[in-house]
Write a protein that holds these residues in place. Structure first.
Motif, mmCIF file in Angstrom:
data_model
loop_
_atom_site.group_PDB
_atom_site.id
_atom_site.type_symbol
_atom_site.label_atom_id
_atom_site.label_comp_id
_atom_site.label_asym_id
_atom_site.label_seq_id
_atom_site.Cartn_x
_atom_site.Cartn_y
_atom_site.Cartn_z
ATOM 1 N N GLY A 1 0.809 -1.207 0.000
ATOM 2 C CA GLY A 1 0.000 0.000 0.000
ATOM 3 C C GLY A 1 0.842 1.257 0.000
ATOM 4 N N TYR A 2 0.379 2.269 -0.722
ATOM 5 C CA TYR A 2 1.047 3.568 -0.684
ATOM 6 C C TYR A 2 0.771 4.216 0.673
ATOM 7 C CZ TYR A 2 1.132 2.989 -5.789
ATOM 8 O OH TYR A 2 1.324 2.518 -7.063
ATOM 9 N N ARG A 3 1.792 4.835 1.220
ATOM 10 C CA ARG A 3 1.644 5.412 2.555
ATOM 11 C C ARG A 3 0.536 6.470 2.596
ATOM 12 N NH1 ARG A 3 6.569 7.293 6.522
ATOM 13 N NH2 ARG A 3 5.257 7.893 8.291
ATOM 14 N N ALA A 4 0.427 7.252 1.537
ATOM 15 C CA ALA A 4 -0.608 8.284 1.458
ATOM 16 C C ALA A 4 -1.867 7.771 0.773
ATOM 17 C CB ALA A 4 -0.070 9.503 0.713
ATOM 18 N N ARG A 5 -1.870 6.474 0.417
ATOM 19 C CA ARG A 5 -2.974 5.891 -0.352
ATOM 20 C C ARG A 5 -3.178 6.650 -1.659
ATOM 21 N NH1 ARG A 5 -5.642 2.226 2.207
ATOM 22 N NH2 ARG A 5 -7.592 2.522 1.059
ATOM 23 N N PHE A 6 -2.089 7.163 -2.189
ATOM 24 C CA PHE A 6 -2.106 7.961 -3.412
ATOM 25 C C PHE A 6 -0.706 7.861 -4.012
ATOM 26 C CE2 PHE A 6 -2.585 12.417 -5.359
ATOM 27 C CZ PHE A 6 -3.387 11.965 -6.388
ATOM 28 N N LYS A 7 -0.637 7.416 -5.227
ATOM 29 C CA LYS A 7 0.635 7.084 -5.864
ATOM 30 C C LYS A 7 1.621 8.240 -5.888
ATOM 31 C CE LYS A 7 2.352 5.520 -10.397
ATOM 32 N NZ LYS A 7 1.931 5.082 -11.755
ATOM 33 N N TYR A 8 1.157 9.450 -5.927
ATOM 34 C CA TYR A 8 2.021 10.600 -6.193
ATOM 35 C C TYR A 8 2.502 11.312 -4.933
ATOM 36 C CZ TYR A 8 -0.360 9.572 -10.524
ATOM 37 O OH TYR A 8 -0.874 8.917 -11.610
ATOM 38 N N PHE A 9 1.983 10.915 -3.773
ATOM 39 C CA PHE A 9 2.359 11.580 -2.522
ATOM 40 C C PHE A 9 3.201 10.638 -1.667
ATOM 41 C CE2 PHE A 9 -0.831 15.227 -1.656
ATOM 42 C CZ PHE A 9 -0.716 15.664 -2.964
ATOM 43 N N LYS A 10 4.338 11.125 -1.223
ATOM 44 C CA LYS A 10 5.180 10.329 -0.328
ATOM 45 C C LYS A 10 4.530 10.203 1.046
ATOM 46 C CE LYS A 10 9.922 10.045 1.445
ATOM 47 N NZ LYS A 10 11.257 10.719 1.476
ATOM 48 N N ARG B 1 6.419 17.679 -4.975
ATOM 49 C CA ARG B 1 7.865 17.897 -4.869
ATOM 50 C C ARG B 1 8.300 18.128 -3.428
ATOM 51 N NH1 ARG B 1 10.159 21.711 -9.608
ATOM 52 N NH2 ARG B 1 12.055 20.648 -8.932
ATOM 53 N N TRP B 2 7.531 18.939 -2.677
ATOM 54 C CA TRP B 2 7.915 19.207 -1.294
ATOM 55 C C TRP B 2 7.753 17.980 -0.406
ATOM 56 C CZ3 TRP B 2 5.258 24.543 -1.736
ATOM 57 C CH2 TRP B 2 6.207 25.539 -1.968
ATOM 58 N N LEU B 3 6.708 17.190 -0.645
ATOM 59 C CA LEU B 3 6.548 15.979 0.152
ATOM 60 C C LEU B 3 7.665 14.983 -0.120
ATOM 61 C CD1 LEU B 3 2.684 15.336 -0.072
ATOM 62 C CD2 LEU B 3 3.981 15.897 1.988
ATOM 63 N N GLU B 4 8.139 14.961 -1.350
ATOM 64 C CA GLU B 4 9.189 14.014 -1.702
ATOM 65 C C GLU B 4 10.549 14.452 -1.176
ATOM 66 O OE1 GLU B 4 10.375 11.191 -5.366
ATOM 67 O OE2 GLU B 4 9.714 13.200 -5.921
ATOM 68 N N ASP B 5 10.817 15.737 -1.240
ATOM 69 C CA ASP B 5 12.135 16.227 -0.831
ATOM 70 C C ASP B 5 12.000 17.674 -0.375
ATOM 71 O OD1 ASP B 5 14.743 17.059 -0.498
ATOM 72 O OD2 ASP B 5 15.481 16.117 -2.342
ATOM 73 N N ILE C 1 15.104 15.185 -9.322
ATOM 74 C CA ILE C 1 13.724 14.739 -9.466
ATOM 75 C C ILE C 1 13.610 13.290 -9.003
ATOM 76 C CG2 ILE C 1 11.825 14.355 -11.083
ATOM 77 C CD1 ILE C 1 12.613 17.296 -10.564
ATOM 78 N N GLY C 2 12.746 13.067 -8.012
ATOM 79 C CA GLY C 2 12.574 11.723 -7.464
ATOM 80 C C GLY C 2 11.465 10.952 -8.154
ATOM 81 N N ASN C 3 11.206 9.753 -7.659
ATOM 82 C CA ASN C 3 10.228 8.863 -8.282
ATOM 83 C C ASN C 3 8.800 9.408 -8.222
ATOM 84 O OD1 ASN C 3 12.258 7.035 -8.888
ATOM 85 N ND2 ASN C 3 11.974 5.877 -6.986
ATOM 86 N N PHE C 4 8.448 10.061 -7.115
ATOM 87 C CA PHE C 4 7.086 10.581 -6.984
ATOM 88 C C PHE C 4 6.844 11.713 -7.981
ATOM 89 C CE2 PHE C 4 7.806 8.554 -2.885
ATOM 90 C CZ PHE C 4 6.597 7.896 -2.661
ATOM 91 N N THR C 5 7.799 12.624 -8.069
ATOM 92 C CA THR C 5 7.656 13.731 -9.010
ATOM 93 C C THR C 5 7.634 13.223 -10.441
ATOM 94 O OG1 THR C 5 8.763 15.230 -7.462
ATOM 95 C CG2 THR C 5 8.667 15.910 -9.774
ATOM 96 N N ALA C 6 8.487 12.263 -10.736
ATOM 97 C CA ALA C 6 8.517 11.694 -12.090
ATOM 98 C C ALA C 6 7.192 11.024 -12.428
ATOM 99 C CB ALA C 6 9.662 10.688 -12.206
ATOM 100 N N ALA C 7 6.599 10.320 -11.453
ATOM 101 C CA ALA C 7 5.310 9.658 -11.689
ATOM 102 C C ALA C 7 4.217 10.686 -11.938
ATOM 103 C CB ALA C 7 4.957 8.779 -10.496
#
Length: 760
Positions: A145-154, A245-249, A386-392
């Motif tokens: 499961g995604y931690r945020a239950r949303f693919k794009y949010f860390k 972007r901010w949630l990822e880094d 650019i991390g995986n979340f931002t790229a997605a």
């Protein structure tokens, strides 16, 4: 409370048997739900019964295109995101009742889409299918499961449904659709498209509700005729992109601010990010006023940027304010001239200038940095990697296969961004001055500015005639709302926009809030069910009573309800009561009052009372002091708890008015509670004194009648023909009433400090 047909969610296709009487009521309920006014006829945007519908995922470009193609009508889409079945079903019904079936509901889980479809099952054959989509909450390969239950949010942040809404809206606009992105607390009051497709609104590409100053409310935004690579698309894209972007880094934020480093919490939401993206598009370069929120008043941080907090604020905000045209006037002619208004506090509902309306507007363009990131604006606030979340997230747009706005970070794309045609932005429901006038309220209005004055109430609609346009199109419940736990549901009930049949289906028969646990309207099973109701006969609570006498009356009613294990139907406050009126009206208004709109000119609807009723002649007033869970729901009940109430249960006056109609519950000698043997004489008309009634006598005289009627009636209602006070309460009944009295602040209103009573 089973006053209507009992239909469980059909997810498991579970069958139940219904009595012939219940079947009749079920058919009646079906007629009540589908026989609704279709505002859409004026514009021709009636999509009910004309769409394919879609239920499924929205993750890939192909899935999204299938969903939009199956849902859109004349290139129009309405997008609503929610995590609660009750709120989603009520909102969807309001739009479908207006004729707008081109609504894509975004839920959190696929099972919720199936539940939503089951709720609407009886009407799908006539009105057509619903559309409901979801985003993946876990990795499709690993199943983790995604931690945020949303693919794009860390990490999760704020209300996740809002991010899903704007991701979907942005992708739809990029694909060329016109999109209305709204929250579930919106309601349709007339034909939106009739207004949006003619001047002056047709001149604007993006319109959002104004909240205060030049700040928007993200509960309503509409985008039309926007370019796939244009500024409106960029605004929607960037709103979510920044938080991804901010949630990822957030390393830049951590390095800049010791305060943020100590408590690394992004104190932002979709509304703030959407506003910031609009500001950037108005200015023409990316700006980040959010940094001021994150850094606070930490002087050392601003010193690193060779500026001060005030200077950074002004550098970000002043260009935006300067570029905005706060009073763009437009002529209105023809039929529209009779359907606009800027001052809903006056009966004639005038505009500020005859034949003209005004809107605060700005030109928007695709922002670009030119490769320059001035320190006074906060510098470059993101990690360069650019991390995986931002790229997605970027891929979710890139895979659409349409031209997208150029990267504002890349100096090589500055000329490309500058060559893209500007678009037009306008605020709706913007305060024009301190005199009560607002710009654009005739298109989109709020509760405080319009609804509480009476203009939202359905009794103003001409019977079986929607050919004449009303003075407003869309309402949004926000700001200036009375205190309580579920005020928005209550406002919908008061104004006639709450669908009781859907509430019954969602809550599996428990239509009224008294038999639910919070949040109301969700399919819970742990709440105890109390079916007997006690109420004062009409006229027992009257306009000659002071507020203190009214409170004593409801205390007595609460005692009777606890004694008989019943629900107390909190009485409506007579709208002629002195304490329901404004100070000016108390002195000068003749009684009885002939009600009119706006009733805020004489009723104290600031917080004191909230009117409701089928017509102006039948107007009643709800005292919002009871709009608290502790006064209505026995929501502290837990599975396995011993039999017995922790607190009593109550029913709002607007709920009881509906129950009386549904159950045809009228006072009669056989439904009047016995208060003595022989019955004591009735007090004279206009009585304000409570009659003492022995708890033992009350229980002894009425227990058999209550039990017998419970066996043969779905919701027996018993009436009190006088004001009462129960004396000699003992045992569990006394303990229950004491707990209720302590927890329901309305029952002990005059024990509260005066400062806590002033808004009640």
């Amino acid at each position: 409370m089973h006053t209507d047909f009992i239909t469980p969610l059909l997810l498991y296709k579970k069958r139940i048997s219904m009595s012939p009487w219940l079947c009749v009521v079920a058919l009646l309920s079906l007629c009540l739900l589908t026989d609704a006014a279709r505002f859409c006829e004026r514009s021709g945007y009636c999509s009910v019964g004309k769409l394919k519908g879609y239920i499924g995922p929205l993750d890939t470009a192909a899935q999204l295109k299938d969903a939009l193609n199956a849902t859109a009508f004349k290139n129009e889409l309405i997008i609503i995101a929610e995590s609660r079945i009750g709120d989603a079903s009520q909102a969807l019904h309001r739009f479908r009742s207006a004729g707008y079936a081109h609504v894509l509901i975004i839920m959190e889980e696929p099972v919720q889409c199936q539940q939503l479809r089951s709720v609407f099952a009886p009407w799908l054959s006539e009105e057509g299918p619903i559309s409901c989509g979801t985003y993946a909450t876990s990795d499709p390969v690993s199943g983790v499961g995604y931690r945020a239950r949303f693919k794009y949010f860390k990490e999760p942040l704020a209300i996740m449904a809002c991010w899903r809404k704007f991701l979907t809206a942005g992708r739809a606009v990029a694909l060329g659709y016109n999109v209305m992105a709204v929250d579930t607390d919106t309601l349709v009051l007339d034909d939106w498209y009739w207004r949006a497709k003619q001047p002056p609104l047709s001149e604007y590409n993006m319109m959002c509700q104004n909240e205060w100053g030049l700040n928007l409310n993200s509960g309503f935004c509409y985008v039309q005729n926007a370019a796939s690579n244009g500024p409106s698309t960029w605004i929607l894209y960037e709103t979510v992109h920044r938080v991804v972007r901010w949630l990822e880094d957030d390393s830049v934020l951590r390095n800049a601010s010791a305060r943020y480093r100590a408590t690394p919490i992004l104190r932002i939401n979709d509304q703030g990010l959407l506003q910031e993206a609009v500001q950037s598009a108005v200015v023409g370069r990316p700006i980040f006023p959010t940094l001021l929120v994150l850094y606070g008043d930490e002087k050392e941080t601003y010193q690193k940027y060779n500026t001060t907090e005030d200077e950074m604020f002004r550098a970000n905000i002043n260009p935006f304010v300067a570029a905005f045209k706060e009073n763009t006037e437009h002529p209105v002619t023809g039929e529209l001239a009779g359907a606009v208004c800027e001052d809903f506090t006056k009966p004639e509902c005038p505009t500020s200038k005859e034949g003209m309306v005004a809107l605060p507007t700005a030109d928007i363009r695709v922002p670009h940095s030119g490769g320059q990131w001035p320190l006074k604006l906060g510098g470059y606030p993101f990690s360069r990697e650019i991390g995986n979340f931002t790229a997605a997230y970027r891929s979710a747009y890139a895979e659409l296969g349409v031209p997208l706005p150029p990267d504002p970070d890349d100096p090589a794309t500055e000329a490309q961004a500058g060559a893209i045609k500007p678009e037009k932005f306008a605020y709706l429901s913007h305060q024009a001055g301190r005199d009560g006038s607002y710009m654009g309220n005739w298109a989109l209005s709020g509760w405080w500015t319009v609804g509480r004055h009476g203009w939202w109430h359905t009794h103003l609609l001409p019977k079986n005639n929607t050919s004449a346009p009303r003075k407003l199109a869309i309402g949004h419940i926000w700001a200036g709302i009375f205190h309580g736990d579920f005020q928005k549901d209550i406002i919908l009930m008061l104004s006639g926009h709450y669908n009781w049949q859907l509430a019954t289906r969602v809550a599996r028969g428990r239509r009224y809030m008294t038999n639910q646990v919070l949040p109301p309207g969700e399919p819970h099973h742990t709440a105890p069910e109390v079916r007997t109701v006690v109420a004062y006969k009409p006229g027992v609570v009257h306009a000659g009573m002071s507020k203190e006498q009214y409170i004593r009356a409801v205390q007595g009613l609460a005692q009777v309800a606890v004694a008989l294990s019943a629900v107390a139907a909190w009485p409506a406050a007579p709208c002629d009561s002195d304490w329901a009126l404004t100070p000016e009206a108390r002195k000068s208004l003749p009684r009885p009052i002939k009600h009119s709109i706006p009733w805020s000119s004489y009723l104290d609807v600031f917080y004191q009372v909230q009117p409701f009723g089928d017509s102006l002649e039948e107007l009643q007033c709800e005292w919002p002091g009871f709009a608290q869970a502790a006064c209505i729901c026995n929501h502290h009940q837990r599975p396995g708890q011993e039999v017995g109430q922790e607190v009593g249960q109550g029913m709002l006056a607007v709920e009881f008015a509906h129950l009386r109609k549904a159950a045809r519950a009228d006072p009669s000698p056989s439904t009047t509670l016995l208060l003595g043997d022989p019955a004591p004489p009735l007090p004279p008309a206009g009585n304000t004194e409570r009659q003492p009634v022995s708890y033992a006598d009350l229980f002894r005289l009425n227990a058999e009648s209550v039990l017998r009627r419970q066996q043969r009636e779905m919701t027996p209602v018993f009436w009190l023909d006088r004001l009462v006070e129960v004396v000699g309460m003992q045992g569990e009944a006394a303990a229950t009433y004491k707990r209720w009295y302590d927890k329901c602040r309305a029952l002990r209103y005059y024990e509260l400090p005066e400062r806590e009573r002033e808004k009640w």
